[in-house]
Motif scaffolding. Sequence first.
Motif, PDB file in Angstrom:
ATOM      1  N   TYR A 101      36.214  21.555 -11.772  1.00 51.72           N
ATOM      2  CA  TYR A 101      37.194  20.595 -11.257  1.00 51.72           C
ATOM      3  C   TYR A 101      38.294  20.346 -12.296  1.00 51.72           C
ATOM      4  O   TYR A 101      39.478  20.279 -11.955  1.00 51.72           O
TER       5      TYR A 101
ATOM      6  N   SER B 132      40.622  23.393 -12.516  1.00 46.68           N
ATOM      7  CA  SER B 132      41.488  23.431 -11.327  1.00 46.68           C
ATOM      8  C   SER B 132      42.561  22.348 -11.385  1.00 46.68           C
ATOM      9  O   SER B 132      43.721  22.586 -11.051  1.00 46.68           O
TER      10      SER B 132
ATOM     11  N   ILE C  78      45.236  23.251 -14.007  1.00 48.27           N
ATOM     12  CA  ILE C  78      46.087  24.344 -13.510  1.00 48.27           C
ATOM     13  C   ILE C  78      47.160  23.747 -12.594  1.00 48.27           C
ATOM     14  O   ILE C  78      48.331  24.125 -12.660  1.00 48.27           O
ATOM     15  N   GLY C  79      46.768  22.799 -11.745  1.00 45.22           N
ATOM     16  CA  GLY C  79      47.729  22.127 -10.877  1.00 45.22           C
ATOM     17  C   GLY C  79      48.746  21.309 -11.655  1.00 45.22           C
ATOM     18  O   GLY C  79      49.938  21.297 -11.328  1.00 45.22           O
TER      19      GLY C  79
ATOM     20  N   VAL D  23      50.045  29.519  -6.544  1.00 44.65           N
ATOM     21  CA  VAL D  23      49.081  28.838  -7.422  1.00 44.65           C
ATOM     22  C   VAL D  23      47.909  28.312  -6.603  1.00 44.65           C
ATOM     23  O   VAL D  23      46.739  28.475  -6.996  1.00 44.65           O
ATOM     24  N   LEU D  24      48.193  27.703  -5.459  1.00 40.13           N
ATOM     25  CA  LEU D  24      47.114  27.199  -4.606  1.00 40.13           C
ATOM     26  C   LEU D  24      46.256  28.342  -4.077  1.00 40.13           C
ATOM     27  O   LEU D  24      45.022  28.228  -4.015  1.00 40.13           O
TER      28      LEU D  24
ATOM     29  N   SER E 193      44.105  29.641  -6.880  1.00 35.79           N
ATOM     30  CA  SER E 193      43.044  28.677  -7.138  1.00 35.79           C
ATOM     31  C   SER E 193      41.956  28.781  -6.076  1.00 35.79           C
ATOM     32  O   SER E 193      40.768  28.706  -6.386  1.00 35.79           O
ATOM     33  N   GLY E 194      42.358  28.974  -4.828  1.00 35.38           N
ATOM     34  CA  GLY E 194      41.389  29.134  -3.749  1.00 35.38           C
ATOM     35  C   GLY E 194      40.570  30.406  -3.904  1.00 35.38           C
ATOM     36  O   GLY E 194      39.367  30.422  -3.630  1.00 35.38           O
TER      37      GLY E 194
ATOM     38  N   PHE F 143      38.572  29.816  -7.574  1.00 38.62           N
ATOM     39  CA  PHE F 143      37.721  28.634  -7.722  1.00 38.62           C
ATOM     40  C   PHE F 143      37.134  28.143  -6.405  1.00 38.62           C
ATOM     41  O   PHE F 143      36.439  27.132  -6.374  1.00 38.62           O
TER      42      PHE F 143
ATOM     43  N   TYR G 230      37.363  24.310  -4.934  1.00 41.24           N
ATOM     44  CA  TYR G 230      37.981  23.378  -5.880  1.00 41.24           C
ATOM     45  C   TYR G 230      39.509  23.371  -5.788  1.00 41.24           C
ATOM     46  O   TYR G 230      40.184  22.840  -6.649  1.00 41.24           O
ATOM     47  N   VAL G 231      40.032  23.970  -4.726  1.00 35.73           N
ATOM     48  CA  VAL G 231      41.480  24.046  -4.553  1.00 35.73           C
ATOM     49  C   VAL G 231      42.103  22.657  -4.387  1.00 35.73           C
ATOM     50  O   VAL G 231      43.266  22.450  -4.739  1.00 35.73           O
TER      51      VAL G 231
ATOM     52  N   THR H  34      43.298  21.395  -7.656  1.00 38.72           N
ATOM     53  CA  THR H  34      44.582  22.001  -8.017  1.00 38.72           C
ATOM     54  C   THR H  34      45.715  21.305  -7.259  1.00 38.72           C
ATOM     55  O   THR H  34      46.762  21.011  -7.824  1.00 38.72           O
TER      56      THR H  34
END
Length: 186
Positions: free
Chosen positions: A55, A58, A61-62, A106-107, A110-111, A114, A117-118, A121
């Motif tokens: 978490y 993620s 990163i966001g 980026v999303l 992340s999806g 991870f 856990y998107v 992000t």
Amino acid sequence: RIFTEHMQMIPKRAKPMSKIPELINRTLFELWLGILAFGLFCQLAVFFMPNPGIYSISLWIGVLAAVLASFHMWWSFDHAFDMDEKAATKNVRLHYLLRYLFLIAVLAASGIFFGNYVLATFAGILGMKIGAYLQKPAKKISTLIYGVEILPPLIEESEEDQNAELPVDAVTGSEIEIRKTAEVQK
């Protein structure tokens, strides 16, 4: 360009605390402070999640994506100010599209990497919007670093001053109609 011109307007007695004013635009700095504050707030909530490590990764990163997107927004607007109106409109639209494609990428990444856990992000990216609402507290910190305000605060007109400027036509009563129109527009 515009930033350095404003820096020359600061009185000589106001000395900034660091070299930050020479490197980063003040408004961008305040937005970054808001993004960081929201990221830290979300980080506190992450500690209560079942898997805080992923978490946290993620989320940050966001937050990084929000910082990069806000820098890109400032950069694209700064360059658009030097263009004519038609070219500036085209340039701003293009960079708006690129910025949102970057955030979607980026999303998506992340999806993919991870999984579930998107949303963390997305919360980090949302920090760009929340950071704008945290402008008042960020301005206090910014004043400590940048020194005095570059622009004076806005002057609010009272309702009496606004109504005093309305034209008066005693025969037709147009002042009443204008006031009603002004009240509807509020």
